[in-house]
Write an enzyme that holds these catalytic residues in place. Structure first.
Site, PDB file in Angstrom:
ATOM      1  N   ARG A 166       0.824  -1.223   0.000  1.00 57.61           N
ATOM      2  CA  ARG A 166       0.000   0.000   0.000  1.00 57.61           C
ATOM      3  C   ARG A 166       0.852   1.264   0.000  1.00 57.61           C
ATOM      4  O   ARG A 166       0.531   2.248   0.663  1.00 57.61           O
ATOM      5  CB  ARG A 166      -0.973   0.016   1.200  1.00 57.61           C
ATOM      6  CG  ARG A 166      -1.904  -1.157   1.283  1.00 57.61           C
ATOM      7  CD  ARG A 166      -2.900  -1.247   0.132  1.00 57.61           C
ATOM      8  NE  ARG A 166      -3.444  -2.589   0.100  1.00 57.61           N
ATOM      9  CZ  ARG A 166      -2.931  -3.584  -0.619  1.00 57.61           C
ATOM     10  NH1 ARG A 166      -1.873  -3.376  -1.409  1.00 57.61           N
ATOM     11  NH2 ARG A 166      -3.452  -4.764  -0.587  1.00 57.61           N
ATOM     12  N   SER A 243     -10.625   1.044   4.119  1.00 55.25           N
ATOM     13  CA  SER A 243     -10.035   0.492   5.354  1.00 55.25           C
ATOM     14  C   SER A 243      -9.539   1.531   6.361  1.00 55.25           C
ATOM     15  O   SER A 243      -9.385   1.209   7.536  1.00 55.25           O
ATOM     16  CB  SER A 243      -8.839  -0.401   4.997  1.00 55.25           C
ATOM     17  OG  SER A 243      -9.305  -1.494   4.267  1.00 55.25           O
ATOM     18  N   GLU A 338      -4.042   4.789   6.170  1.00 54.61           N
ATOM     19  CA  GLU A 338      -3.830   4.498   4.745  1.00 54.61           C
ATOM     20  C   GLU A 338      -4.253   5.692   3.883  1.00 54.61           C
ATOM     21  O   GLU A 338      -3.791   5.861   2.754  1.00 54.61           O
ATOM     22  CB  GLU A 338      -4.680   3.260   4.406  1.00 54.61           C
ATOM     23  CG  GLU A 338      -4.765   2.893   2.963  1.00 54.61           C
ATOM     24  CD  GLU A 338      -5.658   1.673   2.721  1.00 54.61           C
ATOM     25  OE1 GLU A 338      -5.371   0.580   3.249  1.00 54.61           O
ATOM     26  OE2 GLU A 338      -6.651   1.825   1.992  1.00 54.61           O
TER      27      GLU A 338
END
Ligand SMILES: Cc1cc2nc3c(=O)[nH]c(=O)nc-3n(C[C@H](O)[C@H](O)[C@H](O)COP(=O)(O)OP(=O)(O)OC[C@H]3O[C@@H](n4cnc5c(N)ncnc54)[C@H](O)[C@@H]3O)c2cc1C
Length: 347
Positions: A166, A243, A338
């Site tokens: 990521r 998320s 994130e």
């Protein structure tokens, strides 16, 4: 190119949060990019590139730099790839969902597990988008980008993009705007081996089985819907950024201790061992639906954060900090966000 002024970022982000963007240029035709570069040159700093706003928290104060909304669409065959495969060149604003559907319809494997992920194709290398055992790093060959530092178009191969878990060269920087992306896909009627237990259970097959591409995608979509991980305009948890937190990397000792408590701890393609952020959040006492800050709560379907009426970027950021602090206190594991904080944040 369509230029507007003082457009609320809330209308351009899936959280529905964010103050006014001073100047927004929406790029539909790649041929207009030089006009955009000329406009950007008249304003301070590099522009902020935005896709569908599904991975950003936009500031309440808005955004002073020019916002470039990538809406360029199109896919073309750019050559042959090994195993009777194809190279596909995709415009940066092309919806990822449409690209995944096209590859499945054309009998190409490599992206079927990415079904249901919102956003544009141009944003996918930024955090090396991935789910259910596949990630963009598996298929990306090269990208073309505008380098705002050098003031010219560049071509970067996948290695130069430094795709990790990521993350990539493009994360946390405004230096590049990704214009086109070239992927290598293999011809196959069957999917990649199904590596996730929930997807295998939905299909009624053992892990490692390869199934028809469309069946794999259908199963992934069902599993995602059950977790509120598909954008659904009618769902109560629709104001989402997915998320919110990365699955944190853990040491071997932490992995053993966490597994003993029943935590899902898995090996990832980059070789790291990571624990589910959702499990940590629930294990730290945040039950589904828990209110966290004004207009911000835990989703009713999955341990992630979502917004309701009255949510602000400040409240959402406070909720992120609150959850991180509690998870660290309860589990000793540090969560990392994130999502990208976009616009005029003061600290
Ligand atoms: C319900 C839901 C489920 C999700 N599930 C997943 C998942 O399973 N896996 C996963 O990895 N992600 C997931 N996400 C996160 C998100 O969908 C991805 O990160 C997606 O790639 C973001 O695309 P976007 O076009 O919305 O990017 P944006 O949110 O608009 O932008 C994200 C970042 O990329 C930059 N950016 C965007 N376009 C470009 C470009 N052309 N050039 C340079 N920089 C650019 C922006 O400046 C920003 O920093 C999910 C999000 C939601 C809401």
């Amino acid at each position: 190119m369509h230029v507007t002024h003082a457009l609320p970022l809330a209308s351009m982000t899936t959280l529905g949060i964010g103050g006014p963007a001073s100047v927004v240029a929406e790029l539909h035709d790649p041929a207009d990019f030089p006009d955009f570069a000329a406009l950007a040159a008249t304003r301070p700093g590099p522009p902020v590139t935005l896709g569908e706003g599904s991975n950003v928290l936009a500031a309440d104060a808005g955004c002073t730099p020019t916002v470039l909304r990538m809406a360029t669409k199109g896919v073309r065959v750019a050559g042959a790839a090994p195993d009777d495969g194809l190279l596909l060149e995709v415009q940066g604003g092309h919806p990822l969902g449409d690209l995944v559907a096209l590859t499945i319809a054309e009998g190409l494997t490599g992206m079927e597990m990415l079904t249901g992920i919102p956003g544009t194709t141009g944003a996918t290398p930024v955090q090396n988008v991935g789910a259910y055992g596949q990630e963009v790093a598996d298929t990306l060959r090269h990208v073309t980008a505008w380098d705002w530092q050098q003031g010219r178009r560049v071509t970067l191969d996948a290695a130069a993009c430094r795709l990790g878990h990521r993350t990539s060269l493009f994360k946390h920087t405004r230096r590049w705007t990704l214009l086109t992306l070239t992927f290598a896909l293999r011809r196959s009627a069957l999917s990649a081996p199904v590596s996730y237990g929930a997807v295998a259970a939905e299909l009624g097959v053992p892990r490692g089985t390869r199934v028809p591409l469309a069946e794999a995608a259908r199963a992934v979509l069902t599993v995602r819907r059950g977790k509120g991980m598909v954008l659904d305009p009618d769902a109560p948890d629709r104001r989402s950024v997915g998320s919110v937190f990365l699955s944190p990397e853990v040491t071997p000792a932490q992995a053993t201790a966490l597994r003993a408590h029943g935590a899902p701890v898995n090996r990832f393609p980059d070789g790291s061992t990571r624990v589910s952020a959702g499990w940590l959040i629930q294990h730290s006492g945040f039950t589904l639906g828990t209110p966290l800050a004004q207009g911000v709560r835990v989703s009713t379907l999955h341990p992630t954060l979502v917004a309701d009426e009255g949510a602000t970027a400040t409240a959402f950021a406070q909720a992120v900090t609150h959850v991180r602090t509690h998870v660290l206190h309860h589990t000793g594991v540090r969560l990392t966000s994130e999502i990208d904080y976009l616009g005029d944040w003061t600290e």
